[in-house]
Design a protein around this motif. Structure first.
Motif, PDB file in Angstrom:
ATOM      1  N   ALA A 159    -123.178  49.087  33.799  1.00  0.00           N
ATOM      2  CA  ALA A 159    -122.245  48.872  34.999  1.00  0.00           C
ATOM      3  C   ALA A 159    -122.795  48.236  36.028  1.00  0.00           C
ATOM      4  CB  ALA A 159    -121.479  50.019  35.002  1.00  0.00           C
ATOM      5  N   THR A 160    -124.065  48.428  36.425  1.00  0.00           N
ATOM      6  CA  THR A 160    -124.615  48.359  37.736  1.00  0.00           C
ATOM      7  C   THR A 160    -125.553  46.935  37.627  1.00  0.00           C
ATOM      8  OG1 THR A 160    -126.509  49.854  37.228  1.00  0.00           O
ATOM      9  CG2 THR A 160    -124.831  50.679  38.357  1.00  0.00           C
ATOM     10  N   GLY A 161    -125.573  46.486  36.327  1.00  0.00           N
ATOM     11  CA  GLY A 161    -126.382  45.204  36.138  1.00  0.00           C
ATOM     12  C   GLY A 161    -127.810  45.583  35.749  1.00  0.00           C
ATOM     13  N   ARG A 162    -128.481  46.574  35.924  1.00  0.00           N
ATOM     14  CA  ARG A 162    -129.766  47.034  35.479  1.00  0.00           C
ATOM     15  C   ARG A 162    -129.971  46.951  34.114  1.00  0.00           C
ATOM     16  NH1 ARG A 162    -130.360  52.200  39.068  1.00  0.00           N
ATOM     17  NH2 ARG A 162    -128.257  52.619  38.319  1.00  0.00           N
ATOM     18  N   THR A 163    -129.856  45.891  33.417  1.00  0.00           N
ATOM     19  CA  THR A 163    -129.792  45.956  31.856  1.00  0.00           C
ATOM     20  C   THR A 163    -131.219  45.861  31.337  1.00  0.00           C
ATOM     21  OG1 THR A 163    -129.837  43.437  31.994  1.00  0.00           O
ATOM     22  CG2 THR A 163    -127.533  44.573  31.929  1.00  0.00           C
ATOM     23  N   ARG A 164    -132.260  45.795  31.831  1.00  0.00           N
ATOM     24  CA  ARG A 164    -133.636  45.696  31.650  1.00  0.00           C
ATOM     25  C   ARG A 164    -133.887  46.670  30.555  1.00  0.00           C
ATOM     26  NH1 ARG A 164    -139.532  45.432  34.813  1.00  0.00           N
ATOM     27  NH2 ARG A 164    -140.932  45.285  32.829  1.00  0.00           N
ATOM     28  N   TRP A 165    -133.374  48.033  30.796  1.00  0.00           N
ATOM     29  CA  TRP A 165    -133.936  49.164  30.054  1.00  0.00           C
ATOM     30  C   TRP A 165    -132.596  49.716  29.148  1.00  0.00           C
ATOM     31  CZ3 TRP A 165    -138.920  49.763  30.118  1.00  0.00           C
ATOM     32  CH2 TRP A 165    -139.585  49.525  31.031  1.00  0.00           C
ATOM     33  N   ALA A 166    -131.454  49.131  29.525  1.00  0.00           N
ATOM     34  CA  ALA A 166    -130.231  49.168  28.718  1.00  0.00           C
ATOM     35  C   ALA A 166    -130.406  49.467  27.441  1.00  0.00           C
ATOM     36  CB  ALA A 166    -129.270  48.630  29.131  1.00  0.00           C
ATOM     37  N   GLY A 167    -130.112  50.429  26.509  1.00  0.00           N
ATOM     38  CA  GLY A 167    -130.049  50.577  25.205  1.00  0.00           C
ATOM     39  C   GLY A 167    -131.200  51.570  24.626  1.00  0.00           C
ATOM     40  N   ILE A 168    -131.933  51.963  25.559  1.00  0.00           N
ATOM     41  CA  ILE A 168    -133.030  52.983  25.028  1.00  0.00           C
ATOM     42  C   ILE A 168    -132.478  54.262  24.747  1.00  0.00           C
ATOM     43  CG2 ILE A 168    -135.036  54.173  25.901  1.00  0.00           C
ATOM     44  CD1 ILE A 168    -135.835  51.690  27.327  1.00  0.00           C
ATOM     45  N   GLY A 169    -131.597  54.531  25.820  1.00  0.00           N
ATOM     46  CA  GLY A 169    -130.805  55.965  25.628  1.00  0.00           C
ATOM     47  C   GLY A 169    -130.178  56.213  24.409  1.00  0.00           C
ATOM     48  N   LEU A 186    -120.886  49.282  20.052  1.00  0.00           N
ATOM     49  CA  LEU A 186    -119.929  48.923  21.339  1.00  0.00           C
ATOM     50  C   LEU A 186    -120.779  47.605  21.864  1.00  0.00           C
ATOM     51  CD1 LEU A 186    -118.263  49.048  23.634  1.00  0.00           C
ATOM     52  CD2 LEU A 186    -119.865  50.915  24.700  1.00  0.00           C
ATOM     53  N   LEU A 187    -122.141  47.730  22.094  1.00  0.00           N
ATOM     54  CA  LEU A 187    -123.212  46.616  22.519  1.00  0.00           C
ATOM     55  C   LEU A 187    -122.991  45.476  21.792  1.00  0.00           C
ATOM     56  CD1 LEU A 187    -126.410  48.771  23.124  1.00  0.00           C
ATOM     57  CD2 LEU A 187    -124.782  48.107  24.786  1.00  0.00           C
ATOM     58  N   LEU A 188    -122.602  45.430  20.404  1.00  0.00           N
ATOM     59  CA  LEU A 188    -122.486  44.123  19.814  1.00  0.00           C
ATOM     60  C   LEU A 188    -121.104  43.623  20.232  1.00  0.00           C
ATOM     61  CD1 LEU A 188    -123.943  45.222  16.252  1.00  0.00           C
ATOM     62  CD2 LEU A 188    -125.034  43.462  17.886  1.00  0.00           C
ATOM     63  N   VAL A 189    -120.147  44.386  20.147  1.00  0.00           N
ATOM     64  CA  VAL A 189    -118.703  43.930  20.384  1.00  0.00           C
ATOM     65  C   VAL A 189    -118.596  43.588  21.965  1.00  0.00           C
ATOM     66  CG1 VAL A 189    -116.390  44.953  21.209  1.00  0.00           C
ATOM     67  CG2 VAL A 189    -117.568  45.733  18.936  1.00  0.00           C
ATOM     68  N   ALA A 190    -119.416  44.096  22.687  1.00  0.00           N
ATOM     69  CA  ALA A 190    -119.307  43.548  24.138  1.00  0.00           C
ATOM     70  C   ALA A 190    -120.340  42.136  24.110  1.00  0.00           C
ATOM     71  CB  ALA A 190    -120.043  44.489  25.014  1.00  0.00           C
ATOM     72  N   GLY A 191    -121.008  41.931  23.251  1.00  0.00           N
ATOM     73  CA  GLY A 191    -121.943  40.651  23.327  1.00  0.00           C
ATOM     74  C   GLY A 191    -123.122  40.922  24.041  1.00  0.00           C
ATOM     75  N   ARG A 192    -123.546  42.105  24.204  1.00  0.00           N
ATOM     76  CA  ARG A 192    -124.893  42.635  24.873  1.00  0.00           C
ATOM     77  C   ARG A 192    -125.906  42.444  23.792  1.00  0.00           C
ATOM     78  NH1 ARG A 192    -124.272  43.630  30.432  1.00  0.00           N
ATOM     79  NH2 ARG A 192    -122.118  42.750  30.817  1.00  0.00           N
ATOM     80  N   VAL A 277    -114.721  46.052  28.416  1.00  0.00           N
ATOM     81  CA  VAL A 277    -115.879  45.200  28.870  1.00  0.00           C
ATOM     82  C   VAL A 277    -115.469  44.116  29.369  1.00  0.00           C
ATOM     83  CG1 VAL A 277    -117.823  43.997  28.115  1.00  0.00           C
ATOM     84  CG2 VAL A 277    -117.253  46.257  26.824  1.00  0.00           C
ATOM     85  N   VAL A 278    -114.510  43.183  29.053  1.00  0.00           N
ATOM     86  CA  VAL A 278    -114.201  42.089  29.797  1.00  0.00           C
ATOM     87  C   VAL A 278    -113.699  42.504  31.184  1.00  0.00           C
ATOM     88  CG1 VAL A 278    -112.324  40.276  29.888  1.00  0.00           C
ATOM     89  CG2 VAL A 278    -113.408  40.970  27.561  1.00  0.00           C
ATOM     90  N   ALA A 279    -113.157  43.807  31.295  1.00  0.00           N
ATOM     91  CA  ALA A 279    -112.491  44.031  32.790  1.00  0.00           C
ATOM     92  C   ALA A 279    -113.775  44.848  33.162  1.00  0.00           C
ATOM     93  CB  ALA A 279    -111.258  45.382  32.439  1.00  0.00           C
ATOM     94  N   GLU A 280    -114.975  44.692  32.769  1.00  0.00           N
ATOM     95  CA  GLU A 280    -116.114  45.249  33.456  1.00  0.00           C
ATOM     96  C   GLU A 280    -116.004  46.816  33.513  1.00  0.00           C
ATOM     97  OE1 GLU A 280    -117.288  43.064  36.913  1.00  0.00           O
ATOM     98  OE2 GLU A 280    -117.766  41.214  35.910  1.00  0.00           O
ATOM     99  N   ASP A 281    -115.446  47.607  32.860  1.00  0.00           N
ATOM    100  CA  ASP A 281    -115.342  48.957  33.013  1.00  0.00           C
ATOM    101  C   ASP A 281    -115.679  49.527  32.023  1.00  0.00           C
ATOM    102  OD1 ASP A 281    -114.302  51.427  33.187  1.00  0.00           O
ATOM    103  OD2 ASP A 281    -112.135  50.987  32.991  1.00  0.00           O
ATOM    104  N   TRP A 282    -117.110  49.838  32.189  1.00  0.00           N
ATOM    105  CA  TRP A 282    -118.040  50.266  30.926  1.00  0.00           C
ATOM    106  C   TRP A 282    -117.768  51.736  30.658  1.00  0.00           C
ATOM    107  CZ3 TRP A 282    -120.750  47.711  27.597  1.00  0.00           C
ATOM    108  CH2 TRP A 282    -121.138  46.605  27.904  1.00  0.00           C
ATOM    109  N   THR A 283    -117.447  52.441  31.799  1.00  0.00           N
ATOM    110  CA  THR A 283    -117.010  53.843  31.460  1.00  0.00           C
ATOM    111  C   THR A 283    -115.946  54.073  30.631  1.00  0.00           C
ATOM    112  OG1 THR A 283    -117.595  54.638  33.873  1.00  0.00           O
ATOM    113  CG2 THR A 283    -116.225  56.072  32.688  1.00  0.00           C
ATOM    114  N   SER A 284    -114.958  53.058  30.662  1.00  0.00           N
ATOM    115  CA  SER A 284    -113.600  53.219  29.807  1.00  0.00           C
ATOM    116  C   SER A 284    -114.386  52.581  28.358  1.00  0.00           C
ATOM    117  CB  SER A 284    -112.732  52.332  30.013  1.00  0.00           C
ATOM    118  OG  SER A 284    -112.036  53.090  31.306  1.00  0.00           O
ATOM    119  N   ALA A 285    -115.112  51.544  28.241  1.00  0.00           N
ATOM    120  CA  ALA A 285    -115.519  51.453  27.172  1.00  0.00           C
ATOM    121  C   ALA A 285    -116.512  52.341  26.237  1.00  0.00           C
ATOM    122  CB  ALA A 285    -116.499  50.151  27.197  1.00  0.00           C
TER     123      ALA A 285
END
Length: 366
Positions: A159-169, A186-192, A277-285
């Motif tokens: 959500a904050t754009g700090r994606t370098r470490w995203a996915g580890i958790g 979810l990450l695949l659906v979001a295209g991340r 995700v398109v609405a950039e609402d990661w909490t809801s996703a």
């Protein structure tokens, strides 16, 4: 200021003390107390493995048929318990769960967390203490809050754009317990793709570490224990608030019907999560993914429903406090246990699956 609540510090303190007294009386008399059962499973398995040369999946809590059911990496993570006695392990589990809950609340509150103040957080603590999935997580000595904290950390990074470490958790959570693996979806659906690759690599790497530590346990888990639902518990047990639990309480569940229901739920989840995700609402996703994971998992005990907490945060954030309050209140009542002995008939179909209906409703209309 919420109408009807005290405006002075003295009035607020008295209200918090009154609520704390009511909550203490309720939790001491009404709920089913779990006697740290799951933690005793973890502790006994690790103790047998490390100190007595036993195999992780052979241990059973004395007088029961229940033993360790998580992937082998979970046992590796729990190895420090071998240095503790049971009482110290219980105390450590309490502190870890409290710390994880604090992290979860901080992440769900976002930048506005300071606005609530000590009074607001004291009221929140009283309300959370009534939430049955949370009560059970603490009383069982469960790990769900720790996994939710790991997953939500990734949500905040995305959500904050700090994606370098995203996915580890997410990767670590999926290696400890299989349910969070849907968040890789979810990450695949979001295209991340990068975050999905990181999560997958971490999950596989952690699983590989466990296989290196104990190859026999890993072989047994992935070829036998994973597919043996009897190790976990009876599918029709009223605490199982998944789609599989609903079908099992109706009779012998048909695999084709269950598979069709899971496919439909996953389709709904994918569409709605993608929109979030398109609405950039990661909490809801992430909230929608937690709901879907609870529904499609073959077994979702009541304490697994701490994955619903992000959904309530979304409802409050989007201006639906009454709906959130009503649903939350139901999840504080232990109502499904009224059908512990007999879930037959229309009342049993509706009542024994109350928490599953709430989960499904949130997935459809959050």
């Amino acid at each position: 200021m919420i109408p009807g609540l005290p405006r002075t510090d003295r009035g607020r303190t008295l209200l918090v003390l009154l609520l704390a007294t009511v909550v203490t009386a309720f939790t001491a008399t009404v709920p089913l107390l779990r006697d740290w059962f799951d933690l005793r499973v973890y502790y006994g398995s690790i103790d047998s493995w490390v100190h007595h040369g036993g195999r992780i999946y052979d241990y059973r809590v004395p007088g029961t048929t229940y033993g360790f059911t998580y992937p082998p990496f979970a046992a590796v993570v729990m190895l420090p318990m071998a240095l503790l006695d049971l009482r110290t392990a219980i105390a450590a589990a309490l502190l870890l769960n409290l710390a994880a809950l604090a992290v979860i609340l901080r992440l769900l509150a976002g930048p506005s967390w300071r606005r609530h103040g000590r009074y607001g957080w004291a009221l929140t603590a009283c309300l959370l203490a009534l939430f049955e999935p949370l009560r059970d997580t603490f009383s069982f000595g469960q790990v769900n809050l720790l996994l939710l904290a790991l997953v939500l950390t990734d949500a905040t990074l995305l959500a904050t754009g700090r994606t370098r470490w995203a996915g580890i958790g997410i990767g670590l959570a999926a290696a400890i317990k299989l349910t969070p693996a849907l968040f890789i979806g979810l990450l695949l659906v979001a295209g991340r793709w990068r975050a999905a690759a990181v999560a997958t690599t971490v999950a596989l790497g952690a699983t590989g570490v466990a296989a290196w530590v104990d190859p026999d346990a890993s072989r047994f888990y992935w070829t036998e224990a994973l597919w043996d639902t009897d190790r976990v518990g009876r599918l029709g047990y009223v605490s199982n608030q998944s789609v599989q639990g609903i079908l099992a309480r109706l009779g012998e569940p048909d695999r084709a019907v269950w598979a069709a229901a899971v496919a439909l739920i996953c389709a709904v989840w994918a569409v709605r999560a993608r929109r979030a995700v398109v609405a950039e609402d990661w909490t809801s996703a992430f909230a929608l993914t937690g709901l879907a994971a609870c529904l499609v998992s073959p077994i979702t005990w009541v304490h697994h429903l701490v994955w619903l907490l992000p959904s309530f945060a979304v409802l409050l954030r989007t201006g639906h406090p009454r709906i959130a309050g009503a649903l939350y209140a139901v999840l504080c009542t232990s109502v499904v246990w009224l059908w512990f002995d007999d879930a037959s008939g229309a009342d049993g179909f509706l009542g024994s699956n109350t928490y599953a209906w709430i989960t499904l409703g949130l997935l459809l209309w959050l």
